[in-house]
Design an enzyme around this catalytic site. Structure first.
Site, PDB file in Angstrom:
ATOM      1  N   HIS A  49       0.803  -1.216   0.000  1.00 50.12           N
ATOM      2  CA  HIS A  49       0.000   0.000   0.000  1.00 50.12           C
ATOM      3  C   HIS A  49       0.847   1.283   0.000  1.00 50.12           C
ATOM      4  O   HIS A  49       0.292   2.382  -0.022  1.00 50.12           O
ATOM      5  CB  HIS A  49      -0.933   0.015   1.215  1.00 50.12           C
ATOM      6  CG  HIS A  49      -2.027  -0.998   1.137  1.00 50.12           C
ATOM      7  ND1 HIS A  49      -1.868  -2.295   1.571  1.00 50.12           N
ATOM      8  CD2 HIS A  49      -3.299  -0.911   0.678  1.00 50.12           C
ATOM      9  CE1 HIS A  49      -2.997  -2.961   1.385  1.00 50.12           C
ATOM     10  NE2 HIS A  49      -3.885  -2.151   0.844  1.00 50.12           N
ATOM     11  N   HIS A  78      -2.899  -5.683  -6.113  1.00 51.24           N
ATOM     12  CA  HIS A  78      -3.109  -6.899  -5.334  1.00 51.24           C
ATOM     13  C   HIS A  78      -4.589  -7.248  -5.283  1.00 51.24           C
ATOM     14  O   HIS A  78      -5.456  -6.430  -5.566  1.00 51.24           O
ATOM     15  CB  HIS A  78      -2.550  -6.737  -3.919  1.00 51.24           C
ATOM     16  CG  HIS A  78      -3.128  -5.584  -3.157  1.00 51.24           C
ATOM     17  ND1 HIS A  78      -2.646  -4.297  -3.259  1.00 51.24           N
ATOM     18  CD2 HIS A  78      -4.169  -5.510  -2.284  1.00 51.24           C
ATOM     19  CE1 HIS A  78      -3.349  -3.493  -2.474  1.00 51.24           C
ATOM     20  NE2 HIS A  78      -4.284  -4.203  -1.880  1.00 51.24           N
ATOM     21  N   CYS A 127     -14.505  -5.379   3.925  1.00 49.56           N
ATOM     22  CA  CYS A 127     -13.548  -5.445   2.823  1.00 49.56           C
ATOM     23  C   CYS A 127     -12.226  -5.956   3.366  1.00 49.56           C
ATOM     24  O   CYS A 127     -11.974  -5.902   4.567  1.00 49.56           O
ATOM     25  CB  CYS A 127     -13.376  -4.089   2.145  1.00 49.56           C
ATOM     26  SG  CYS A 127     -12.886  -2.766   3.261  1.00 49.56           S
ATOM     27  N   HIS A 129      -8.485  -8.569   2.181  1.00 52.98           N
ATOM     28  CA  HIS A 129      -7.593  -9.223   1.220  1.00 52.98           C
ATOM     29  C   HIS A 129      -7.553 -10.722   1.490  1.00 52.98           C
ATOM     30  O   HIS A 129      -7.370 -11.130   2.641  1.00 52.98           O
ATOM     31  CB  HIS A 129      -6.179  -8.666   1.353  1.00 52.98           C
ATOM     32  CG  HIS A 129      -6.096  -7.179   1.335  1.00 52.98           C
ATOM     33  ND1 HIS A 129      -6.136  -6.419   2.484  1.00 52.98           N
ATOM     34  CD2 HIS A 129      -6.007  -6.318   0.300  1.00 52.98           C
ATOM     35  CE1 HIS A 129      -6.055  -5.143   2.156  1.00 52.98           C
ATOM     36  NE2 HIS A 129      -5.987  -5.048   0.854  1.00 52.98           N
ATOM     37  N   GLU A 166     -14.987  -9.878  11.480  1.00 53.05           N
ATOM     38  CA  GLU A 166     -15.230  -8.477  11.807  1.00 53.05           C
ATOM     39  C   GLU A 166     -16.595  -8.249  12.437  1.00 53.05           C
ATOM     40  O   GLU A 166     -16.736  -7.462  13.373  1.00 53.05           O
ATOM     41  CB  GLU A 166     -15.099  -7.609  10.550  1.00 53.05           C
ATOM     42  CG  GLU A 166     -13.689  -7.488  10.037  1.00 53.05           C
ATOM     43  CD  GLU A 166     -13.543  -6.400   8.996  1.00 53.05           C
ATOM     44  OE1 GLU A 166     -14.522  -5.663   8.727  1.00 53.05           O
ATOM     45  OE2 GLU A 166     -12.434  -6.273   8.437  1.00 53.05           O
ATOM     46  N   TYR A 208      -9.047  -0.643  -9.462  1.00 57.85           N
ATOM     47  CA  TYR A 208      -8.943   0.793  -9.217  1.00 57.85           C
ATOM     48  C   TYR A 208      -7.596   1.153  -8.606  1.00 57.85           C
ATOM     49  O   TYR A 208      -6.851   0.307  -8.114  1.00 57.85           O
ATOM     50  CB  TYR A 208     -10.080   1.280  -8.320  1.00 57.85           C
ATOM     51  CG  TYR A 208     -10.257   0.502  -7.036  1.00 57.85           C
ATOM     52  CD1 TYR A 208      -9.419   0.687  -5.945  1.00 57.85           C
ATOM     53  CD2 TYR A 208     -11.290  -0.427  -6.911  1.00 57.85           C
ATOM     54  CE1 TYR A 208      -9.588  -0.018  -4.779  1.00 57.85           C
ATOM     55  CE2 TYR A 208     -11.479  -1.132  -5.742  1.00 57.85           C
ATOM     56  CZ  TYR A 208     -10.614  -0.925  -4.676  1.00 57.85           C
ATOM     57  OH  TYR A 208     -10.784  -1.638  -3.519  1.00 57.85           O
ATOM     58  N   GLU A 230      -4.376   2.510  -2.660  1.00 59.99           N
ATOM     59  CA  GLU A 230      -5.119   1.283  -2.928  1.00 59.99           C
ATOM     60  C   GLU A 230      -5.033   0.960  -4.424  1.00 59.99           C
ATOM     61  O   GLU A 230      -5.720   1.565  -5.236  1.00 59.99           O
ATOM     62  CB  GLU A 230      -6.589   1.437  -2.521  1.00 59.99           C
ATOM     63  CG  GLU A 230      -6.812   1.500  -1.021  1.00 59.99           C
ATOM     64  CD  GLU A 230      -6.636   0.157  -0.341  1.00 59.99           C
ATOM     65  OE1 GLU A 230      -6.232  -0.808  -1.005  1.00 59.99           O
ATOM     66  OE2 GLU A 230      -6.887   0.086   0.872  1.00 59.99           O
ATOM     67  N   GLU A 250      -5.913  -2.027  -6.374  1.00 62.43           N
ATOM     68  CA  GLU A 250      -6.578  -3.286  -6.083  1.00 62.43           C
ATOM     69  C   GLU A 250      -7.349  -3.842  -7.275  1.00 62.43           C
ATOM     70  O   GLU A 250      -7.943  -3.103  -8.057  1.00 62.43           O
ATOM     71  CB  GLU A 250      -7.530  -3.121  -4.893  1.00 62.43           C
ATOM     72  CG  GLU A 250      -6.782  -2.832  -3.605  1.00 62.43           C
ATOM     73  CD  GLU A 250      -7.646  -2.903  -2.377  1.00 62.43           C
ATOM     74  OE1 GLU A 250      -7.103  -3.237  -1.298  1.00 62.43           O
ATOM     75  OE2 GLU A 250      -8.856  -2.609  -2.466  1.00 62.43           O
ATOM     76  N   TRP A 298     -12.233   4.022  -1.435  1.00 62.39           N
ATOM     77  CA  TRP A 298     -12.687   3.041  -2.420  1.00 62.39           C
ATOM     78  C   TRP A 298     -14.209   2.880  -2.456  1.00 62.39           C
ATOM     79  O   TRP A 298     -14.735   2.293  -3.383  1.00 62.39           O
ATOM     80  CB  TRP A 298     -12.043   1.677  -2.139  1.00 62.39           C
ATOM     81  CG  TRP A 298     -12.349   1.132  -0.783  1.00 62.39           C
ATOM     82  CD1 TRP A 298     -13.423   0.371  -0.418  1.00 62.39           C
ATOM     83  CD2 TRP A 298     -11.588   1.317   0.413  1.00 62.39           C
ATOM     84  NE1 TRP A 298     -13.377   0.078   0.926  1.00 62.39           N
ATOM     85  CE2 TRP A 298     -12.261   0.643   1.457  1.00 62.39           C
ATOM     86  CE3 TRP A 298     -10.381   1.975   0.700  1.00 62.39           C
ATOM     87  CZ2 TRP A 298     -11.770   0.612   2.770  1.00 62.39           C
ATOM     88  CZ3 TRP A 298      -9.903   1.952   2.006  1.00 62.39           C
ATOM     89  CH2 TRP A 298     -10.595   1.283   3.019  1.00 62.39           C
TER      90      TRP A 298
END
Length: 202
Positions: free
Chosen positions: A47, A54, A89, A91, A109, A125, A136, A138, A181
């Protein structure tokens, strides 16, 4: 109405037994412009400007009235703290299917499993975050679904949650910051959102 998570549920990060109990470094899956895996990188390094492309995922869950579940990211997050964003959100771990990662992270979460979750396409994006200086880059896998069970958010991850209608979302966006994002992933997910909710004004 926004609600705050319970603060009494203990959470223990995974530790690397070879590093005196310190948390193991988190690796992300690097991809090319087609989404094909090309390697891995440590999370923070991926980042740092200009960012490394990624794999990521974004989840949009709705209640039975067609209201979107938002989360306000916890104030202690290193990236985009204290701002509103979509339901979940994150990874995938290297080699982890995005659907599996999205379901896993939603449970971690929010303390709840979706009653239904389906794929909603991908979006690529490049969003710098002026507040943190992070970037970001991604290739993001989108998911939409339904949640019916009570939430039990992790306070280290989530400061507040809220179920919002389209009008309430517009008012919330006008009142304060959202993740960099969020507009991009919401727009990309809208066709699947409308199919899931029967439109419901989305």
């Amino acid at each position: 109405m926004p609600t705050s998570p319970a603060a009494d549920r203990p959470r223990t990060p995974a530790a690397d037994p070879s590093s005196n109990g310190a948390p193991a470094p988190i690796l992300l899956e690097l991809v090319d412009e087609t989404g094909a895996t090309i390697g891995t990188a440590e999370k923070l390094s991926a980042h740092l400007p200009p960012g490394r492309l990624h794999r990521a995922f974004s989840v949009f869950l709705f209640d039975t009235e067609g209201r979107l579940l938002l989360q306000r990211r916890a104030a202690g997050k290193y990236h985009s703290p204290g701002v509103w964003s979509n339901t979940c959100c994150g990874h995938p771990y290297p080699g982890e299917p995005p659907f599996v990662a999205a379901a896993r992270r939603t449970a971690e979460e929010l303390g709840v499993a979706p009653a239904l979750m389906r794929e909603a396409g991908t979006v690529r994006y490049n969003h710098p975050d002026p507040a943190s200086g992070l970037v970001e880059q991604e290739y993001n896998h989108l998911f939409v679904g339904v949640v019916t069970a009570p939430l039990d958010p992790d306070p280290e991850e989530i400061g507040e949650t809220a179920f919002v209608s389209p009008a309430e979302l517009a008012a919330l966006r006008a009142a304060g910051p959202f993740s960099a994002w969020f507009p991009t992933v919401l727009e990309a997910a809208l066709p699947a959102v409308r199919e899931l909710t029967g439109d419901a004004g989305w």
